[in-house]
Every structure is written in structure tokens, then in C-alpha cells.
Design a protein around this motif. Sequence first.
Motif: not given
Length: 250
Positions: A72-73, A29-30, A79, A37, A33-34, A75-76, A65
Motif C-alpha cells: 500500500d505504501t 500509506a495514507d 502516485k 492529493d 496519498e494525502r 502504491d501511494a 504499515d
Amino acid sequence: MSEDLIVERADGVARLTLNRPDKLNALTADLIERVADEITSGGDRVVVITGAGRAFTSGADLGRDRAAGPGDTLDAADKLITAMIEGDAIVITRVNGPAAGIGASIALAADLPVMSADAYLLLPFSNIGLMPDGAVTATWPATGGRVRAMRAALFADRIGADEALATGLIAAAVKADDLDAFVDDWVVRLVRRPRVALARAKQAINAAALPDLAGVLRREAEGQRDLMRAADFAEGTKAFLERREPRFTD
């Protein structure tokens, strides 16, 4: 620059490389998200997304995960997909190898997906009791047709670059040795063209082809979260990690 995401910027072009080659660039997920971004904050004219090593990405890292929560994955990923489809930058996915799960969704959310001739797309969600997400329930039928999308989702068949090109899923299929030169040529051509005009053209086409992106993502999220609470997902994930056939009961 973080260890699992290499970011290179020059002359209005961002090159984002998923850098977990020992895990076939499996996505946390992180990490997703990056990437999102970088796309939303960079102000780039062109963004190229690719993977290090022999894969584009094998999809979500179920081992990592599982503890954090697969939602969480999801949602990311929503995005990231929104940033790719609705942002100003022209997005090229340089699919250098297998693109599976959310990796296939990311590949097909690009404005110009380019595949190596020996790469393939795979929607393996049903193998672990899930449904496709990352807007691929819309991007695939919008470009490659409803029935072919159904086949890929229900049977989890691998779709090679030649078939993907023939059915309109991708913009180009290129020999592996020519992939870098081909993508670089498209990047140069795009950078030389009028930035705002390209952005508005991209957004108009995406809005026409995917008129309810928010609704698609919401529908996928609702279905996926229901499935994540079901016994088949727990069994499918356990079987995947144990490298055995799942025994579904739902």
C-alpha cells in the motif's frame, strides 16, 4: 488540515509539512496519498514539502504499515512521485534533516531539492532485504551518477548535503539557520515568473531526464513485491523492529 499533515496555502504557494516529529515523520500509506492529493488538486504555482522537527522523514513507518501491507505504501509513493515529477507546480523539497528510504526518494523527486547542511540522504532498503523505490533508481543516477547511486543502494551509506550538492543530486545546501530564508527567496522568485512557461520547462526537462518514469515505477514495484514475499524481508523487518542485526538467508 489533518494532524499529521499541515497544509498552508497563500498566493499560489502550498507548504506541506509532514507532522509526525515524534516518529521522525515516518510515512504511512495514507499520509503519502494525502500529500499526493494536495499536489494534484491544489492548482498551486509552487509546492514546498518539508518535515516538522529534526527530520525530513525517516521513510516508511514499518511498525504501522506492516499490518496494512507495505505494498500500500509503495502504491501511494508511486502516485506521489508521479504527481511531483509530471505536475505543473514547481516542487521544492526543504530537507531540514535526515531523508531516509522513501523519504530520500521524495526529496530527490523534487524539481529543486534544498538540503540543510547537516541533513543527509539514506537508502537503507538493503538493510531490510528490499530494493530502492519511489523512482530513486532513476532520479539518483540521472543527477548524481550511476556508480554513486549504486554505492548508496548497495551499502546504505549516508550521503551528506555537501556530497549531494557536489555530485549534482540537489539544487542547494544551506546552513540550517539560513534554510527558511533561502527557500522563501526561491519561492518568491518562482511566483513572480511566468507560471505556464515554468511548468512546461519543468516537464520538458523531467521528460528528457526521466523518459520512462512509468517503466521505472513498474520495474521497482515488481522487484519490490517479489522481495516483500521473501524470507529476507520478513527477517530484516523483524530485526529492525527488535533493534538487532538481521540474519539474511536468501
